[in-house]
Design an enzyme around this catalytic site. Structure first.
Site, PDB file in Angstrom:
ATOM      1  N   HIS A  61     -18.327 -26.267 127.018  1.00  0.00           N
ATOM      2  CA  HIS A  61     -17.348 -26.242 128.100  1.00  0.00           C
ATOM      3  C   HIS A  61     -16.198 -25.473 127.851  1.00  0.00           C
ATOM      4  CE1 HIS A  61     -15.018 -27.798 131.516  1.00  0.00           C
ATOM      5  NE2 HIS A  61     -14.312 -28.048 130.776  1.00  0.00           N
TER       6      HIS A  61
ATOM      7  N   ASP B 250      -7.892 -33.561 125.440  1.00  0.00           N
ATOM      8  CA  ASP B 250      -7.886 -32.507 126.761  1.00  0.00           C
ATOM      9  C   ASP B 250      -6.460 -32.148 126.910  1.00  0.00           C
ATOM     10  OD1 ASP B 250      -8.698 -31.663 129.012  1.00  0.00           O
ATOM     11  OD2 ASP B 250      -9.891 -33.391 129.877  1.00  0.00           O
TER      12      ASP B 250
HETATM   13  C1  LIG Z   1     -12.403 -25.555 136.956  1.00  0.00           C
HETATM   14  C2  LIG Z   1     -11.940 -25.927 136.092  1.00  0.00           C
HETATM   15  C3  LIG Z   1     -12.394 -27.108 135.315  1.00  0.00           C
HETATM   16  C4  LIG Z   1     -12.813 -28.181 135.345  1.00  0.00           C
HETATM   17  C5  LIG Z   1     -13.307 -28.806 136.909  1.00  0.00           C
HETATM   18  C6  LIG Z   1     -12.882 -29.063 134.365  1.00  0.00           C
HETATM   19  C7  LIG Z   1     -13.310 -30.329 134.073  1.00  0.00           C
HETATM   20  C8  LIG Z   1     -13.218 -31.241 132.737  1.00  0.00           C
HETATM   21  N1  LIG Z   1     -12.651 -30.767 131.816  1.00  0.00           N
HETATM   22  C9  LIG Z   1     -12.867 -31.722 130.721  1.00  0.00           C
HETATM   23  C10 LIG Z   1     -12.586 -31.577 129.259  1.00  0.00           C
HETATM   24  C11 LIG Z   1     -12.039 -30.530 128.976  1.00  0.00           C
HETATM   25  N2  LIG Z   1     -11.660 -29.516 129.080  1.00  0.00           N
HETATM   26  C12 LIG Z   1     -11.332 -28.364 128.187  1.00  0.00           C
HETATM   27  C13 LIG Z   1     -10.867 -27.125 128.531  1.00  0.00           C
HETATM   28  C14 LIG Z   1     -10.639 -26.466 129.531  1.00  0.00           C
HETATM   29  N3  LIG Z   1     -11.234 -26.959 130.936  1.00  0.00           N
HETATM   30  C15 LIG Z   1     -10.667 -25.901 131.851  1.00  0.00           C
HETATM   31  C16 LIG Z   1     -11.170 -26.275 133.096  1.00  0.00           C
HETATM   32  C17 LIG Z   1     -11.760 -26.980 133.534  1.00  0.00           C
HETATM   33  N4  LIG Z   1     -12.343 -28.327 133.268  1.00  0.00           N
HETATM   34  C18 LIG Z   1     -10.126 -24.841 131.328  1.00  0.00           C
HETATM   35  C19 LIG Z   1      -9.534 -23.738 131.783  1.00  0.00           C
HETATM   36  C20 LIG Z   1     -10.312 -25.144 129.951  1.00  0.00           C
HETATM   37  C21 LIG Z   1      -9.309 -24.336 128.735  1.00  0.00           C
HETATM   38  C22 LIG Z   1      -9.929 -23.318 128.524  1.00  0.00           C
HETATM   39  C23 LIG Z   1      -9.413 -22.275 127.270  1.00  0.00           C
HETATM   40  O1  LIG Z   1      -8.227 -21.802 127.684  1.00  0.00           O
HETATM   41  O2  LIG Z   1      -9.695 -22.223 126.316  1.00  0.00           O
HETATM   42  C24 LIG Z   1     -11.304 -29.087 127.178  1.00  0.00           C
HETATM   43  C25 LIG Z   1     -11.097 -28.611 125.732  1.00  0.00           C
HETATM   44  C26 LIG Z   1      -9.644 -28.816 125.291  1.00  0.00           C
HETATM   45  C27 LIG Z   1      -8.559 -27.811 126.147  1.00  0.00           C
HETATM   46  O3  LIG Z   1      -8.259 -26.832 125.937  1.00  0.00           O
HETATM   47  O4  LIG Z   1      -8.171 -28.705 127.038  1.00  0.00           O
HETATM   48  C28 LIG Z   1     -12.063 -30.656 127.300  1.00  0.00           C
HETATM   49  C29 LIG Z   1     -12.035 -31.423 126.296  1.00  0.00           C
HETATM   50  C30 LIG Z   1     -13.501 -32.660 131.466  1.00  0.00           C
HETATM   51  C31 LIG Z   1     -13.746 -34.049 130.904  1.00  0.00           C
HETATM   52  C32 LIG Z   1     -13.673 -32.432 132.773  1.00  0.00           C
HETATM   53  C33 LIG Z   1     -14.135 -33.286 134.043  1.00  0.00           C
HETATM   54  C34 LIG Z   1     -14.213 -34.599 133.942  1.00  0.00           C
HETATM   55 FE   LIG Z   2     -12.324 -28.631 131.154  1.00  0.00          FE
END
Ligand SMILES: C=CC1=C(C)c2cc3[nH]c(cc4nc(cc5[nH]c(cc1n2)c(C)c5CCC(=O)O)C(CCC(=O)O)=C4C)c(C)c3C=C
Ligand SMILES: [Fe+2]
Length: 464
Positions: free
Chosen positions: A372, A270
């Site tokens: 996601h 993540d």
């Molecule tokens: C509003 C914004 C976001 C929330 C709330 C959120 C919760 C959340 N995310 C994960 C796990 C992952 N998120 C990943 C990517 C990712 N998530 C957000 C935003 C929120 N996440 C963004 C902007 C992104 C990147 C998108 C991009 O630029 O491509 C990923 C994939 C790997 C990574 O890029 O980090 C995971 C895994 C959880 C578990 C969670 C709430 C508990």
């Molecule tokens: Fe996320």
């Protein structure tokens, strides 16, 4: 008690360019940045220092005292029975890592993720106003500067961290919406601090949300982090009272020989696609400009600052862990083992570009339409971007055995209306992940730029 680090052991001259960075020795197992694995090299200076050289004299003496031994770099003899006698014990250099308090930006925004985190919000006490707040920020800044340098807090240091080095400690301060009315500074309140919209899936506990003041503490050592938390609380004195407090953690530096981006409690890598400081538009996306546009609710005191959105997000782990690996990977759109996009082949890695159009033989999208990692991309949200710098949390188990665990989601942006809000609006409509998480607390804070030498954080607001 003065710091007694061996002077030549500190890499003072090797501070990386980005303010808020850390100095100190590094190695192949160094901590991963908040900005994904690509950033690991820039996150640590690459000057090598042997582990023993990197240890402060205070720690060496402390160890020797405890074991009754005198340690030497070459001949560190066995301390306890099981220790090998032939070679020096490779003491970790983790404790000597140091982040800078003074700088253009506050530390704890682009600083590599630390193993321990404390988030704490304060409300000003009844009768405390601008003057008391200014004195408090002055005390807090002085304490943060000292502790981040590995020195004791001012008077009455508790001694909890006396054997440890700075351990990459960072202390970051922010102001909530309610701070401005309490201090008579309404005219200085940025428009960007207007309350976040309600989201239909929110289950927010108001008593654990928002607050006048916010402090983020991160360190690679649990005692160092607690020591800082307690010092900050003691400094508050009668001026402010704790409103809520949360504790988090991440993988420890050195825990893996393959320092890819850290994992969360669902087991996913993540942070992969975080914006990187080397990218041309990084500063514009994450920090308020040096000269904010006046008259647009962007006050000058926020120059070089950032806005942080904090969400305590519980993970519904029993449901999540009941899914097959394939189903878990489809929820995110990335492989669980290494974070590679599902559109990549067997040789794909975490940093392989995601192909949103790729289909299998039957025309099915490789990265599902509600995955996601597809839904949250800047190119799917009008360019919305943020740096995510979270801590995992675990607060025990409910009476029925359900874990109270999840993510202290912390994201940084120049403007929450161009970062968090559009992405969360989209997620609120239901991506594949949303049925496995629940937002339980929320905060939005204005985090001013870093303090120059001799200044305290927020001085431009409080004395402007
Ligand atoms: C509003 C914004 C976001 C929330 C709330 C959120 C919760 C959340 N995310 C994960 C796990 C992952 N998120 C990943 C990517 C990712 N998530 C957000 C935003 C929120 N996440 C963004 C902007 C992104 C990147 C998108 C991009 O630029 O491509 C990923 C994939 C790997 C990574 O890029 O980090 C995971 C895994 C959880 C578990 C969670 C709430 C508990
Ligand atoms: Fe996320």
């Amino acid at each position: 008690m003065a710091d007694q680090s061996i002077p030549e052991a500190r890499n003072h001259g090797a501070t990386r360019g980005e303010p808020g960075g850390t100095t100190g020795p590094t190695g192949p197992t160094g901590p991963t940045g908040p900005l994904g694995s690509e950033n690991t090299e820039t996150a640590k200076n690459t000057e090598s220092t042997t582990a023993v050289e990197g240890i402060s004299r205070r720690r060496l003496l402390g160890t020797a005292g405890a074991t009754g031994l005198v340690l030497g770099a070459a001949g560190a003899a066995a301390g306890y029975a099981a220790a090998p006698s032939s070679a020096a014990t490779p003491l970790t250099s983790l404790g000597s890592e140091q982040a800078m308090f003074h700088g253009k930006h506050q530390p704890g925004i682009t600083t590599p993720l630390q193993a321990r985190g404390h988030l704490v919000a304060f409300d000003l006490a009844a009768g405390a106003g601008r003057r008391e707040a200014a004195a408090l920020l002055r005390r807090w800044s002085d304490t943060a500067r000292r502790l981040m340098a590995g020195e004791p807090a001012g008077t009455g240091d508790t001694g909890v961290a006396r054997d440890a080095g700075p351990s990459s400690l960072t202390v970051t301060f922010g102001f909530g919406h309610s701070f401005f009315a309490r201090t008579g500074l309404d005219a200085q309140r940025p428009v960007a601090l207007d309350p976040l919209p309600d989201f239909s899936s929110d289950h927010l506990d108001k008593s654990r949300s928002n607050g006048d003041l916010w402090v983020q503490i991160g360190a690679d050592d649990a005692l160092v982090a607690f020591h800082a938390l307690r010092a900050i609380q003691r400094d508050a004195g009668t001026a402010a009272r704790i409103r809520w407090q949360m504790n988090g953690f991440n993988r420890s530096p050195g825990a893996t020989a393959h320092p890819m981006t850290t994992r969360n409690l669902m087991g996913q890598v993540d942070g992969t696609r975080n914006p990187k400081p080397a990218e041309a538009d990084f500063a514009e996306r994450i920090f308020v400009p040096e000269e904010p546009e006046s008259g647009k609710g962007a006050p000058a005191w926020m120059a070089n600052g950032s806005y942080v959105v904090v969400r305590r997000i519980r993970m519904l782990l029993d449901d999540w862990e009941g899914l097959s690996l394939k189903a878990q990977e489809d929820v995110i759109g990335r492989r669980k083992s290494d974070g590679a996009p599902l559109s990549g082949g067997s040789d794909a890695t975490e940093t392989t570009e995601m192909d949103l159009e790729k289909t299998d033989g039957s025309g099915k999208l490789a990265v599902p339409i509600n995955a996601h990692a597809r839904i949250t991309r800047p190119d799917q949200n009008g360019g919305a971007a943020m740096v995510r710098r979270p801590f995992s949390y675990h607060d025990g188990f409910d009476a029925d055995g359900v874990p109270d665990a999840g993510l202290l989601f912390i994201c940084w942006q120049a403007d929450p209306l161009r970062g968090f809000v559009p992405v969360q609006r989209k997620l609120d409509r239901g991506d594949a992940l949303s049925r496995f998480i629940r937002h339980e607390a929320s905060g939005l804070f204005a985090v001013p730029g870093g303090a120059a030498e001799g200044e305290y954080v927020g001085q431009r607001l409080l004395e402007g």
